[in-house]
Design a protein around this motif. Sequence first.
Motif, PDB file in Angstrom:
ATOM      1  N   GLN A  83      37.028 -33.298 -50.656  1.00  0.00           N
ATOM      2  CA  GLN A  83      38.135 -33.789 -51.478  1.00  0.00           C
ATOM      3  C   GLN A  83      39.293 -32.790 -51.466  1.00  0.00           C
ATOM      4  OE1 GLN A  83      36.997 -34.826 -55.452  1.00  0.00           O
ATOM      5  NE2 GLN A  83      39.055 -35.408 -56.045  1.00  0.00           N
ATOM      6  N   ARG A  84      38.976 -31.511 -51.583  1.00  0.00           N
ATOM      7  CA  ARG A  84      40.031 -30.486 -51.566  1.00  0.00           C
ATOM      8  C   ARG A  84      40.699 -30.414 -50.201  1.00  0.00           C
ATOM      9  NH1 ARG A  84      37.925 -25.581 -55.443  1.00  0.00           N
ATOM     10  NH2 ARG A  84      37.447 -26.925 -57.200  1.00  0.00           N
ATOM     11  N   LEU A  85      39.915 -30.540 -49.146  1.00  0.00           N
ATOM     12  CA  LEU A  85      40.472 -30.540 -47.808  1.00  0.00           C
ATOM     13  C   LEU A  85      41.391 -31.743 -47.617  1.00  0.00           C
ATOM     14  CD1 LEU A  85      40.538 -29.234 -45.014  1.00  0.00           C
ATOM     15  CD2 LEU A  85      38.542 -30.617 -44.419  1.00  0.00           C
ATOM     16  N   GLY A  86      40.959 -32.901 -48.105  1.00  0.00           N
ATOM     17  CA  GLY A  86      41.776 -34.107 -48.023  1.00  0.00           C
ATOM     18  C   GLY A  86      43.074 -33.969 -48.785  1.00  0.00           C
ATOM     19  N   ALA A  87      43.036 -33.281 -49.902  1.00  0.00           N
ATOM     20  CA  ALA A  87      44.244 -33.080 -50.707  1.00  0.00           C
ATOM     21  C   ALA A  87      45.246 -32.180 -49.988  1.00  0.00           C
ATOM     22  CB  ALA A  87      43.886 -32.484 -52.058  1.00  0.00           C
ATOM     23  N   MET A  88      44.734 -31.332 -49.094  1.00  0.00           N
ATOM     24  CA  MET A  88      45.610 -30.426 -48.359  1.00  0.00           C
ATOM     25  C   MET A  88      46.295 -31.106 -47.173  1.00  0.00           C
ATOM     26  SD  MET A  88      43.278 -26.973 -48.304  1.00  0.00           S
ATOM     27  CE  MET A  88      44.175 -26.337 -46.918  1.00  0.00           C
ATOM     28  N   LEU A  89      45.766 -32.228 -46.728  1.00  0.00           N
ATOM     29  CA  LEU A  89      46.339 -32.899 -45.566  1.00  0.00           C
ATOM     30  C   LEU A  89      47.801 -33.239 -45.810  1.00  0.00           C
ATOM     31  CD1 LEU A  89      43.481 -35.330 -44.486  1.00  0.00           C
ATOM     32  CD2 LEU A  89      44.244 -33.259 -43.324  1.00  0.00           C
ATOM     33  N   GLY A  90      48.595 -32.927 -44.849  1.00  0.00           N
ATOM     34  CA  GLY A  90      50.021 -33.219 -44.947  1.00  0.00           C
ATOM     35  C   GLY A  90      50.805 -32.176 -45.724  1.00  0.00           C
ATOM     36  N   LYS A  91      50.141 -31.170 -46.243  1.00  0.00           N
ATOM     37  CA  LYS A  91      50.833 -30.158 -47.023  1.00  0.00           C
ATOM     38  C   LYS A  91      51.016 -28.851 -46.260  1.00  0.00           C
ATOM     39  CE  LYS A  91      49.426 -31.967 -51.468  1.00  0.00           C
ATOM     40  NZ  LYS A  91      48.802 -31.708 -52.736  1.00  0.00           N
ATOM     41  N   THR A  92      50.431 -28.790 -45.074  1.00  0.00           N
ATOM     42  CA  THR A  92      50.541 -27.581 -44.272  1.00  0.00           C
ATOM     43  C   THR A  92      51.571 -27.821 -43.172  1.00  0.00           C
ATOM     44  OG1 THR A  92      48.224 -27.084 -44.681  1.00  0.00           O
ATOM     45  CG2 THR A  92      49.255 -25.945 -42.850  1.00  0.00           C
ATOM     46  N   ARG A  93      52.501 -26.922 -43.056  1.00  0.00           N
ATOM     47  CA  ARG A  93      53.540 -27.055 -42.033  1.00  0.00           C
ATOM     48  C   ARG A  93      53.104 -26.301 -40.792  1.00  0.00           C
ATOM     49  NH1 ARG A  93      59.114 -28.331 -43.916  1.00  0.00           N
ATOM     50  NH2 ARG A  93      59.488 -27.757 -41.764  1.00  0.00           N
ATOM     51  N   LEU A  94      53.099 -27.006 -39.682  1.00  0.00           N
ATOM     52  CA  LEU A  94      52.807 -26.388 -38.397  1.00  0.00           C
ATOM     53  C   LEU A  94      54.059 -26.461 -37.545  1.00  0.00           C
ATOM     54  CD1 LEU A  94      49.313 -27.929 -37.596  1.00  0.00           C
ATOM     55  CD2 LEU A  94      49.812 -25.657 -38.485  1.00  0.00           C
ATOM     56  N   ASN A  95      54.504 -25.337 -37.083  1.00  0.00           N
ATOM     57  CA  ASN A  95      55.689 -25.290 -36.233  1.00  0.00           C
ATOM     58  C   ASN A  95      55.245 -25.236 -34.782  1.00  0.00           C
ATOM     59  OD1 ASN A  95      57.518 -25.322 -38.375  1.00  0.00           O
ATOM     60  ND2 ASN A  95      57.214 -23.139 -38.716  1.00  0.00           N
ATOM     61  N   LEU A  96      54.738 -26.351 -34.295  1.00  0.00           N
ATOM     62  CA  LEU A  96      54.268 -26.437 -32.918  1.00  0.00           C
ATOM     63  C   LEU A  96      55.152 -27.401 -32.139  1.00  0.00           C
ATOM     64  CD1 LEU A  96      50.417 -26.790 -33.448  1.00  0.00           C
ATOM     65  CD2 LEU A  96      51.655 -24.762 -32.718  1.00  0.00           C
ATOM     66  N   SER A  97      55.509 -26.987 -30.958  1.00  0.00           N
ATOM     67  CA  SER A  97      56.224 -27.903 -30.074  1.00  0.00           C
ATOM     68  C   SER A  97      55.180 -28.668 -29.266  1.00  0.00           C
ATOM     69  CB  SER A  97      57.145 -27.126 -29.137  1.00  0.00           C
ATOM     70  OG  SER A  97      56.369 -26.339 -28.249  1.00  0.00           O
ATOM     71  N   ALA A  98      55.613 -29.736 -28.647  1.00  0.00           N
ATOM     72  CA  ALA A  98      54.697 -30.510 -27.802  1.00  0.00           C
ATOM     73  C   ALA A  98      54.169 -29.638 -26.669  1.00  0.00           C
ATOM     74  CB  ALA A  98      55.396 -31.750 -27.256  1.00  0.00           C
ATOM     75  N   ARG A  99      55.021 -28.787 -26.140  1.00  0.00           N
ATOM     76  CA  ARG A  99      54.621 -27.912 -25.032  1.00  0.00           C
ATOM     77  C   ARG A  99      53.561 -26.897 -25.471  1.00  0.00           C
ATOM     78  NH1 ARG A  99      58.729 -24.623 -21.091  1.00  0.00           N
ATOM     79  NH2 ARG A  99      57.134 -23.944 -19.640  1.00  0.00           N
ATOM     80  N   SER A 100      53.752 -26.265 -26.628  1.00  0.00           N
ATOM     81  CA  SER A 100      52.772 -25.287 -27.097  1.00  0.00           C
ATOM     82  C   SER A 100      51.446 -25.971 -27.455  1.00  0.00           C
ATOM     83  CB  SER A 100      53.315 -24.484 -28.286  1.00  0.00           C
ATOM     84  OG  SER A 100      53.540 -25.313 -29.393  1.00  0.00           O
ATOM     85  N   LEU A 101      51.524 -27.172 -27.951  1.00  0.00           N
ATOM     86  CA  LEU A 101      50.316 -27.921 -28.254  1.00  0.00           C
ATOM     87  C   LEU A 101      49.552 -28.256 -26.976  1.00  0.00           C
ATOM     88  CD1 LEU A 101      48.600 -29.217 -30.432  1.00  0.00           C
ATOM     89  CD2 LEU A 101      50.035 -31.246 -30.280  1.00  0.00           C
ATOM     90  N   GLN A 102      50.265 -28.632 -25.921  1.00  0.00           N
ATOM     91  CA  GLN A 102      49.621 -28.913 -24.639  1.00  0.00           C
ATOM     92  C   GLN A 102      48.957 -27.658 -24.085  1.00  0.00           C
ATOM     93  OE1 GLN A 102      52.859 -30.534 -22.349  1.00  0.00           O
ATOM     94  NE2 GLN A 102      52.339 -32.650 -22.893  1.00  0.00           N
ATOM     95  N   ARG A 103      49.629 -26.501 -24.225  1.00  0.00           N
ATOM     96  CA  ARG A 103      49.030 -25.245 -23.767  1.00  0.00           C
ATOM     97  C   ARG A 103      47.766 -24.911 -24.542  1.00  0.00           C
ATOM     98  NH1 ARG A 103      53.443 -21.479 -24.659  1.00  0.00           N
ATOM     99  NH2 ARG A 103      55.068 -22.971 -24.278  1.00  0.00           N
ATOM    100  N   MET A 104      47.786 -25.149 -25.834  1.00  0.00           N
ATOM    101  CA  MET A 104      46.599 -24.891 -26.659  1.00  0.00           C
ATOM    102  C   MET A 104      45.448 -25.777 -26.221  1.00  0.00           C
ATOM    103  SD  MET A 104      48.311 -24.445 -30.425  1.00  0.00           S
ATOM    104  CE  MET A 104      46.765 -24.549 -31.272  1.00  0.00           C
ATOM    105  N   ARG A 105      45.743 -27.042 -25.950  1.00  0.00           N
ATOM    106  CA  ARG A 105      44.705 -27.969 -25.518  1.00  0.00           C
ATOM    107  C   ARG A 105      44.120 -27.584 -24.163  1.00  0.00           C
ATOM    108  NH1 ARG A 105      47.758 -33.515 -27.215  1.00  0.00           N
ATOM    109  NH2 ARG A 105      47.218 -33.466 -29.418  1.00  0.00           N
ATOM    110  N   ALA A 106      44.972 -27.050 -23.308  1.00  0.00           N
ATOM    111  CA  ALA A 106      44.537 -26.647 -21.966  1.00  0.00           C
ATOM    112  C   ALA A 106      43.792 -25.313 -21.989  1.00  0.00           C
ATOM    113  CB  ALA A 106      45.735 -26.575 -21.025  1.00  0.00           C
ATOM    114  N   GLY A 107      43.874 -24.601 -23.079  1.00  0.00           N
ATOM    115  CA  GLY A 107      43.184 -23.327 -23.204  1.00  0.00           C
ATOM    116  C   GLY A 107      43.970 -22.142 -22.685  1.00  0.00           C
ATOM    117  N   ASP A 108      45.257 -22.295 -22.538  1.00  0.00           N
ATOM    118  CA  ASP A 108      46.113 -21.189 -22.046  1.00  0.00           C
ATOM    119  C   ASP A 108      46.365 -20.183 -23.126  1.00  0.00           C
ATOM    120  OD1 ASP A 108      46.179 -22.478 -19.672  1.00  0.00           O
ATOM    121  OD2 ASP A 108      48.195 -23.313 -19.916  1.00  0.00           O
TER     122      ASP A 108
END
Length: 67
Positions: A42-67
């Motif tokens: 419940q606490r985790l659900g309450a946090m959804l949408g309240k955390t700001r992530l400053n990720l670009s699409a490119r950095s997200l792709q790199r994270m997914r690729a494991g770079d």
Amino acid sequence: MRTTIDINESLLREAERLTSIHTKRSLVARALQELIRQERLQRLGAMLGKTRLNLSARSLQRMRAGD
């Protein structure tokens, strides 16, 4: 820790029937574990949408690729 509590007998019987746990100690431990799990979710659900992530699409792709 020893504690004396009054437990509703019908709730105890139903919990025993549903879980196949036959000791009061185990039933109470399981109930506390489940309560903790639900509260954490419940606490985790309450946090959804309240955390700001400053990720670009490119950095997200790199994270997914494991770079």
